[in-house]
Design an enzyme around this catalytic site. Structure first.
Site, PDB file in Angstrom:
ATOM      1  N   CYS A   2       1.066  -1.297  -0.130  1.00  0.00           N
ATOM      2  CA  CYS A   2       0.203   0.242   0.100  1.00  0.00           C
ATOM      3  C   CYS A   2       0.668   0.849  -0.011  1.00  0.00           C
ATOM      4  CB  CYS A   2      -0.460   0.083   1.337  1.00  0.00           C
ATOM      5  SG  CYS A   2      -1.628  -1.895   1.409  1.00  0.00           S
ATOM      6  N   ASN A 100       1.119  -0.690   6.153  1.00  0.00           N
ATOM      7  CA  ASN A 100       1.814  -1.203   5.264  1.00  0.00           C
ATOM      8  C   ASN A 100       2.056  -2.182   5.824  1.00  0.00           C
ATOM      9  OD1 ASN A 100       2.056  -2.225   2.682  1.00  0.00           O
ATOM     10  ND2 ASN A 100       3.658  -1.020   1.963  1.00  0.00           N
ATOM     11  N   GLU A 479       8.470 -11.970 -21.440  1.00  0.00           N
ATOM     12  CA  GLU A 479       8.169 -11.469 -21.012  1.00  0.00           C
ATOM     13  C   GLU A 479       6.641 -10.618 -21.883  1.00  0.00           C
ATOM     14  OE1 GLU A 479       8.289  -9.596 -18.249  1.00  0.00           O
ATOM     15  OE2 GLU A 479       7.940  -7.355 -18.954  1.00  0.00           O
ATOM     16  N   LYS A 483       3.513  -9.062 -20.349  1.00  0.00           N
ATOM     17  CA  LYS A 483       2.969  -7.590 -20.760  1.00  0.00           C
ATOM     18  C   LYS A 483       1.598  -7.774 -20.886  1.00  0.00           C
ATOM     19  CE  LYS A 483       5.115  -6.295 -18.367  1.00  0.00           C
ATOM     20  NZ  LYS A 483       6.646  -6.625 -17.452  1.00  0.00           N
TER      21      LYS A 483
HETATM   22  O1  M6R Z   1      10.627  -5.194  -7.936  1.00  0.00           O
HETATM   23  P1  M6R Z   1       9.995  -6.079  -8.463  1.00  0.00           P
HETATM   24  O2  M6R Z   1      11.075  -5.985  -9.826  1.00  0.00           O
HETATM   25  O3  M6R Z   1      10.648  -7.419  -7.585  1.00  0.00           O
HETATM   26  O4  M6R Z   1       9.023  -6.586  -8.955  1.00  0.00           O
HETATM   27  C1  M6R Z   1       8.723  -8.130  -9.419  1.00  0.00           C
HETATM   28  C2  M6R Z   1       6.905  -8.359 -10.521  1.00  0.00           C
HETATM   29  O5  M6R Z   1       6.195  -8.279  -9.376  1.00  0.00           O
HETATM   30  C3  M6R Z   1       7.296  -7.335 -10.651  1.00  0.00           C
HETATM   31  O6  M6R Z   1       8.129  -7.697 -12.176  1.00  0.00           O
HETATM   32  C4  M6R Z   1       5.825  -7.755 -12.061  1.00  0.00           C
HETATM   33  O7  M6R Z   1       6.286  -8.047 -12.876  1.00  0.00           O
HETATM   34  C5  M6R Z   1       6.235  -6.423 -13.250  1.00  0.00           C
HETATM   35  N1  M6R Z   1       5.392  -5.618 -12.748  1.00  0.00           N
HETATM   36  C6  M6R Z   1       4.913  -6.983 -14.221  1.00  0.00           C
HETATM   37  O8  M6R Z   1       4.813  -5.773 -15.254  1.00  0.00           O
END
Ligand code: M6R
Length: 604
Positions: A2, A100, A479, A483
């Site tokens: 959060c 949070n 990826e 996306k």
């Molecule tokens: O902050 P992080 O790179 O550890 O986050 C990991 C995933 O939650 C993040 O890469 C998520 O899959 C992406 N926001 C997707 O676009």
């Protein structure tokens, strides 16, 4: 996960809180709320839905005061209703709290408080905190002592900010969830992340686990849980407010896609010298990785795809490496010893799954390193070493520029580990380093000429979207699909191209366009796999250079500059980011805040 914002100062708290919440909305957007200290006590407004709905709600009520807290929520305990929105208050409404994290022992605490006459109005774990503070105030403790005692009772993870009626003070504590303090003369801010208050100050203190702060109009007092003073020095962040704004773009995602030439240039600046074929990674002198005989990379989501990319680059350079999903690591981790390097890849450096894997690796005695974008993040502090990707703030929930920078950093790291550990300079370094240097310009050119918007429009009505690639094209296929599904809500899958014929081909029809990624690694085989789908009716969109043979075979084409095979996938990925973006835009999706998701996932 959060977003928390707090303000103490002379100005109007409400405006600062609402700005902070808008800046933090990427961390959660199920509900939002504020509490402001006004002349007669604490006034709270909270709403399910986005910050805009809260803004409407506060427009016709008086919330004047110079001390306040605010929150934007991604639900964990209880649905996103008005009642479950933060801030939460105690029975007397004299204590307001935003939080949070997860309070693991909230059920016991709630039962204990109920037995003592406390009544609860939400399903959240957070609500026990204001009630606990109230309990200890009623017991005769001072405000600060009651806050500390309540914090002491909590098990789990938290960043907490609290205010008490009539006091020009905010109390805050952190354990396992990020919290930063912003300082500008006699104005003070508390937030989950720096962009919350970047308009007001670039002077920040990153709190550490166990820190408790008391912020009033005169300053910030940093102490540990026992109340003993500690020293925390302010740092100046080099992100400017413009970087954290949308600028001329309709969405953060499009802006961040277009920032890749700059963010990549920043990532490699001073780290490569194509002429001498030297790679200089900050603080890692040649020989640092001499002892490394295996590398485990742990990450989630997009960062996992970057980690997979890195593991393949390491394998190609002759180093034993495996990429593992961080959330599976506690179950499936291969053995580690003193010669194992565990690399935690995380844009935010706050992903709970990744932190948990990192901590496990630390406990098991591995050397640990994090590749992250956030200098004061938990991963950066808990890993033995950190390499920063220098991508600047990424606000869109869909990771874009950070993936490219992570993958390039991992490519450089792979070469360095290979040189140190295997004692040889990989043969292709001569062409790789100049091509890495050319990546910013290559992406610039690609962005100017991309046909991704037309491709997105032409295939939008399809049933399902497939992405295939081989070698370093495989993580890019994964990826591309992540996306696409994340922001369009359409079904998409990524496959190793050779796997298509082992099952997924059964799904292929004229309604399943296949994006085929060509990186120069066994492209003939990938082309054959694409043709196998095409024969069964699927349109094939080749992502490859203009003069590639696949262009003649494919139904459509997205062009990429001809570069080293270790980098081609990253250019293909930029085209696929654009396809996802334009498809989501045509479908009218909330691109920067896809449903049910948040930027940083701080729960396991
Ligand atoms: O902050 P992080 O790179 O550890 O986050 C990991 C995933 O939650 C993040 O890469 C998520 O899959 C992406 N926001 C997707 O676009």
């Amino acid at each position: 996960m959060c977003g928390i914002i707090g303000h103490v100062g002379d100005g109007d708290a409400l405006e600062t809180l609402l700005t902070g919440l808008e800046n933090l909305e990427y961390r959660g957007y199920d509900s939002a709320g504020v509490a402001v200290q006004n002349g007669s006590g604490i006034a709270v407004q909270k709403r399910s839905g986005k910050v805009d709905e809260l803004k409407d709600a506060v427009s016709d009520v008086s919330l004047e005061g110079d001390v306040g807290i605010g929150h934007t929520r991604w639900s964990t305990h209880g649905p996103p209703t008005d009642e479950n929105a933060h801030p939460h208050t105690d029975c007397t409404k004299d204590v307001a709290v935003v939080h949070n994290g997860i309070i693991e022992n909230y059920a016991e605490l709630k039962a204990w408080l109920r037995d003592r006459g406390h009544e609860f109005t939400s399903d959240t774990d957070t609500e026990v905190i204001p009630h606990l503070i109230q309990y200890y105030l009623d017991d005769g403790m001072t405000d600060e002592a009651a806050f500390r005692r309540a914090i002491d009772e909590l098990e789990g993870s938290y960043a907490v900010a609290a205010m008490l009626s009539g006091e020009h003070v905010l109390y805050a504590a952190r354990k396992g969830s990020p919290l930063v303090v912003g300082i500008e003369d006699e104005e003070f801010f508390l937030a989950s992340d720096v962009p919350a208050f970047l308009e007001y100050t670039d002077s920040v203190v990153y709190l550490e686990d166990g820190d408790v702060v008391v912020v009033d109009g005169d300053g910030v007092e940093f102490t540990d849980l026992d109340g003993d003073p500690i020293t925390r020095e302010p740092e100046t962040v080099d992100w400017d407010p413009e970087q954290a704004g949308k600028g001329e773009y309709e969405h953060f995602m499009l802006k961040e896609i277009h920032e890749q030439p700059t963010s990549l240039a920043q990532a490699i600046e001073g780290r490569i010298d194509p002429e001498t074929e030297r790679i200089s990674l900050d603080g890692f002198d040649p020989g640092t990785f001499e002892h490394v005989d295996a590398v485990q990379l742990v990450a989630c989501g997009t960062s996992y795809h970057a980690a997979l990319y890195g593991s393949l680059a390491l394998n190609q350079a002759g180093v034993q490496a495996t990429a593992l999903l961080a959330n599976e690591y506690s179950v499936v981790a291969p053995p580690v010893d003193d010669d194992t390097l565990v690399v935690a890849v995380s844009q935010s450096g706050e992903t709970a799954d990744t932190l948990s894997a990192l901590r496990q690796a630390n406990r098991r005695g591995a050397d640990t390193l994090t590749i992250t974008n956030v200098v004061g993040s938990t991963a950066a502090r808990e890993a033995d070493d950190a390499l920063f990707i220098r991508a600047g703030p990424e606000i869109g929930v869909a990771a874009t520029k950070t993936f490219s920078s992570q993958a390039v950093m991992l490519t450089l790291l792979a070469q360095r580990i290979a040189a140190d550990a295997c004692g040889h300079v990989p043969a292709d370094l001569e062409s790789l380093l100049p091509d890495i240097g050319k990546m910013p310009d290559a992406i610039d050119g690609l962005l100017e000429e991309s046909a991704a918007d037309a491709i997105a429009r032409d295939y939008l009505d399809s049933e399902s979207f497939f992405f295939i690639g081989r070698g370093l094209g495989y993580p890019v296929a994964l990826e591309g699909a992540l996306k696409f599904k994340e922001i369009t809500y359409e079904h998409a899958e990524g496959f190793a191209s050779g796997e298509l014929k082992h099952g997924p081909l059964a799904l292929v029809t004229r309604e399943t366009p296949v994006f085929a990624i060509f990186t120069g690694q066994e492209d003939e085989k990938t082309l054959k796999n694409a043709e196998e789908a095409q024969t069964r009716g699927a349109p094939v969109i080749a992502v490859c250079p203009d003069d590639h043979r696949a262009v003649e075979v494919a139904d459509d084409h997205l062009t990429i500059p001809d570069v080293d095979s270790e980098l081609a996938g990253l250019l293909a990925n930029v085209q696929l980011q654009l396809v996802s973006y334009y498809a989501a835009d045509l479908l009218g999706r909330p691109i920067d805040k896809p449903r049910n998701l948040a930027k940083s996932v701080t729960v396991e």
